[in-house]
Write a protein that holds these residues in place. Sequence first.
Motif, PDB file in Angstrom:
ATOM      1  N   LYS A  15      10.357  95.034 -25.409  1.00 28.34           N
ATOM      2  CA  LYS A  15      11.175  95.558 -24.324  1.00 28.34           C
ATOM      3  C   LYS A  15      12.641  95.259 -24.610  1.00 28.34           C
ATOM      4  CE  LYS A  15      12.038  94.769 -19.412  1.00 28.34           C
ATOM      5  NZ  LYS A  15      11.623  94.037 -18.194  1.00 28.34           N
ATOM      6  N   GLY A  16      13.482  96.261 -24.411  1.00 28.16           N
ATOM      7  CA  GLY A  16      14.905  96.095 -24.634  1.00 28.16           C
ATOM      8  C   GLY A  16      15.375  96.557 -26.011  1.00 28.16           C
ATOM      9  N   GLN A  17      14.425  96.731 -26.926  1.00 27.01           N
ATOM     10  CA  GLN A  17      14.802  97.202 -28.258  1.00 27.01           C
ATOM     11  C   GLN A  17      14.972  98.722 -28.268  1.00 27.01           C
ATOM     12  OE1 GLN A  17      11.733  95.503 -30.842  1.00 27.01           O
ATOM     13  NE2 GLN A  17      13.203  93.958 -31.539  1.00 27.01           N
ATOM     14  N   THR A  18      15.428  99.198 -29.397  1.00 22.91           N
ATOM     15  CA  THR A  18      15.649 100.634 -29.581  1.00 22.91           C
ATOM     16  C   THR A  18      14.642 101.181 -30.581  1.00 22.91           C
ATOM     17  OG1 THR A  18      18.012 100.455 -29.136  1.00 22.91           O
ATOM     18  CG2 THR A  18      17.286 102.390 -30.388  1.00 22.91           C
ATOM     19  N   VAL A  19      14.141 102.375 -30.311  1.00 23.09           N
ATOM     20  CA  VAL A  19      13.222 103.018 -31.250  1.00 23.09           C
ATOM     21  C   VAL A  19      13.648 104.477 -31.411  1.00 23.09           C
ATOM     22  CG1 VAL A  19      11.570 103.675 -29.432  1.00 23.09           C
ATOM     23  CG2 VAL A  19      10.798 103.451 -31.812  1.00 23.09           C
ATOM     24  N   THR A  20      13.531 104.961 -32.635  1.00 22.81           N
ATOM     25  CA  THR A  20      13.855 106.365 -32.917  1.00 22.81           C
ATOM     26  C   THR A  20      12.644 107.033 -33.537  1.00 22.81           C
ATOM     27  OG1 THR A  20      16.194 105.860 -33.259  1.00 22.81           O
ATOM     28  CG2 THR A  20      15.380 107.938 -34.147  1.00 22.81           C
ATOM     29  N   LEU A  21      12.211 108.102 -32.907  1.00 22.13           N
ATOM     30  CA  LEU A  21      11.080 108.886 -33.390  1.00 22.13           C
ATOM     31  C   LEU A  21      11.634 110.131 -34.076  1.00 22.13           C
ATOM     32  CD1 LEU A  21       8.889 108.748 -30.145  1.00 22.13           C
ATOM     33  CD2 LEU A  21       9.200 106.998 -31.907  1.00 22.13           C
ATOM     34  N   ASN A  62      14.866 109.757 -18.052  1.00 25.11           N
ATOM     35  CA  ASN A  62      16.121 109.124 -17.629  1.00 25.11           C
ATOM     36  C   ASN A  62      17.071 109.096 -18.817  1.00 25.11           C
ATOM     37  OD1 ASN A  62      15.410 106.674 -19.225  1.00 25.11           O
ATOM     38  ND2 ASN A  62      13.818 106.482 -17.654  1.00 25.11           N
ATOM     39  N   ASN A  63      18.249 108.529 -18.609  1.00 34.33           N
ATOM     40  CA  ASN A  63      19.258 108.562 -19.664  1.00 34.33           C
ATOM     41  C   ASN A  63      19.025 107.526 -20.756  1.00 34.33           C
ATOM     42  OD1 ASN A  63      19.942 106.225 -18.351  1.00 34.33           O
ATOM     43  ND2 ASN A  63      21.898 106.973 -17.564  1.00 34.33           N
ATOM     44  N   ARG A  64      17.913 106.842 -20.723  1.00 38.04           N
ATOM     45  CA  ARG A  64      17.574 105.965 -21.853  1.00 38.04           C
ATOM     46  C   ARG A  64      16.988 106.782 -23.010  1.00 38.04           C
ATOM     47  NH1 ARG A  64      13.639 103.143 -21.310  1.00 38.04           N
ATOM     48  NH2 ARG A  64      12.718 103.849 -19.334  1.00 38.04           N
ATOM     49  N   PHE A  65      16.684 108.017 -22.749  1.00 36.55           N
ATOM     50  CA  PHE A  65      16.105 108.898 -23.760  1.00 36.55           C
ATOM     51  C   PHE A  65      17.170 109.875 -24.251  1.00 36.55           C
ATOM     52  CE2 PHE A  65      11.474 108.197 -23.502  1.00 36.55           C
ATOM     53  CZ  PHE A  65      11.432 107.339 -22.426  1.00 36.55           C
ATOM     54  N   LYS A  78      15.387 109.187 -29.382  1.00 38.35           N
ATOM     55  CA  LYS A  78      15.724 107.774 -29.340  1.00 38.35           C
ATOM     56  C   LYS A  78      15.493 107.239 -27.936  1.00 38.35           C
ATOM     57  CE  LYS A  78      19.560 106.252 -31.273  1.00 38.35           C
ATOM     58  NZ  LYS A  78      20.999 105.910 -31.469  1.00 38.35           N
ATOM     59  N   VAL A  79      14.898 106.068 -27.871  1.00 35.81           N
ATOM     60  CA  VAL A  79      14.694 105.386 -26.594  1.00 35.81           C
ATOM     61  C   VAL A  79      15.473 104.080 -26.670  1.00 35.81           C
ATOM     62  CG1 VAL A  79      13.032 104.502 -24.939  1.00 35.81           C
ATOM     63  CG2 VAL A  79      12.383 106.381 -26.456  1.00 35.81           C
ATOM     64  N   GLN A  80      16.448 103.937 -25.764  1.00 38.79           N
ATOM     65  CA  GLN A  80      17.335 102.776 -25.829  1.00 38.79           C
ATOM     66  C   GLN A  80      17.878 102.435 -24.438  1.00 38.79           C
ATOM     67  OE1 GLN A  80      21.058 103.515 -27.921  1.00 38.79           O
ATOM     68  NE2 GLN A  80      21.266 101.359 -28.479  1.00 38.79           N
ATOM     69  N   PRO A  81      17.595 101.271 -23.904  1.00 37.43           N
ATOM     70  CA  PRO A  81      16.618 100.291 -24.374  1.00 37.43           C
ATOM     71  C   PRO A  81      15.209 100.657 -23.894  1.00 37.43           C
ATOM     72  CG  PRO A  81      17.659  99.486 -22.396  1.00 37.43           C
ATOM     73  CD  PRO A  81      18.266 100.836 -22.672  1.00 37.43           C
ATOM     74  N   ALA A  82      14.226 100.314 -24.670  1.00 37.18           N
ATOM     75  CA  ALA A  82      12.847 100.653 -24.308  1.00 37.18           C
ATOM     76  C   ALA A  82      12.345  99.758 -23.178  1.00 37.18           C
ATOM     77  CB  ALA A  82      11.932 100.507 -25.521  1.00 37.18           C
ATOM     78  N   GLU A  83      11.558 100.371 -22.302  1.00 37.22           N
ATOM     79  CA  GLU A  83      10.916  99.663 -21.203  1.00 37.22           C
ATOM     80  C   GLU A  83       9.395  99.768 -21.360  1.00 37.22           C
ATOM     81  OE1 GLU A  83      12.398  97.864 -18.996  1.00 37.22           O
ATOM     82  OE2 GLU A  83      14.491  98.478 -19.309  1.00 37.22           O
ATOM     83  N   VAL A 112       5.378  99.395 -26.141  1.00 36.24           N
ATOM     84  CA  VAL A 112       6.472  98.498 -25.796  1.00 36.24           C
ATOM     85  C   VAL A 112       5.863  97.249 -25.166  1.00 36.24           C
ATOM     86  CG1 VAL A 112       8.629  98.234 -24.526  1.00 36.24           C
ATOM     87  CG2 VAL A 112       7.967 100.487 -25.384  1.00 36.24           C
ATOM     88  N   VAL A 113       6.169  96.106 -25.768  1.00 41.48           N
ATOM     89  CA  VAL A 113       5.561  94.848 -25.296  1.00 41.48           C
ATOM     90  C   VAL A 113       6.626  93.897 -24.745  1.00 41.48           C
ATOM     91  CG1 VAL A 113       3.613  95.028 -26.865  1.00 41.48           C
ATOM     92  CG2 VAL A 113       5.676  93.810 -27.603  1.00 41.48           C
TER      93      VAL A 113
END
Lengths: 113, 111
Positions: A15-21, A62-65, A78-83, A112-113
């Motif tokens: 949780k809180g990290q960034t991931v890019t698919l 939401n705007n995290r995506f 991109k998901v930032q920050p991931a929940e 997401v853990v």
Amino acid sequence: EAGVTQFPSHSVIEKGQTVTLRCDPISGHDNLYWYRRVMGKEIKFLLHFVKESKQDESGMPNNRFLAERTGGTYSTLKVQPAELEDSGVYFCASSQARGNGYTFGSGTRLTVV
Amino acid sequence: SQKIEQNSEALNIQEGKTATLTCNYTNYSPAYLQWYRQDPGRGPVFLLLIRENEKEKRKERLKVTFDTTLKQSLFHITASQPADSATYLCAPGGSARQLTFGSGTQLTVLP
């Protein structure tokens, strides 16, 4: 022809990290879609690109995506920050013309853990 | 809000029989409807598309009907085989290019 390719196939992040698919559609397909299935739910639409332009992003949670499609070829999500609730399987699909059906990738399973 | 219902989460039938899957939708007037097959760990695979002005569409052992009055689509697999076992998804679509998926019916064809 090569199918729709998604990378990575699996991702486990905190949780809180960034991931890019990443999604590589079928060559020549102008339409690219992102969908998501969270646990126990239906596959839901996220957004649609026509070439490099966002045609419809009404499904983005939401705007995290943030999704991009550089030069109208591959796309990144991109998901930032991931929940925690972002966990699920993210599918990419492409199509050339309306009415032809979509070709889906095998998906990226995000945990997401 | 738009709602899509697919009959029973799971359907078991004997090999050689015809499987019939149902897709009902409400608060929606789709211009077309697509059916997909999904195997575990894979993305959906497109099978058939039927438009609102078409009553029936066939492809090999598959047949789809579309009744806009009943707001229902039926998906048939004739002479079913164990290899047909999978989850089948219906997905109505409209003027917007996005699809709305049902939750799917898991079909098991028993040998």
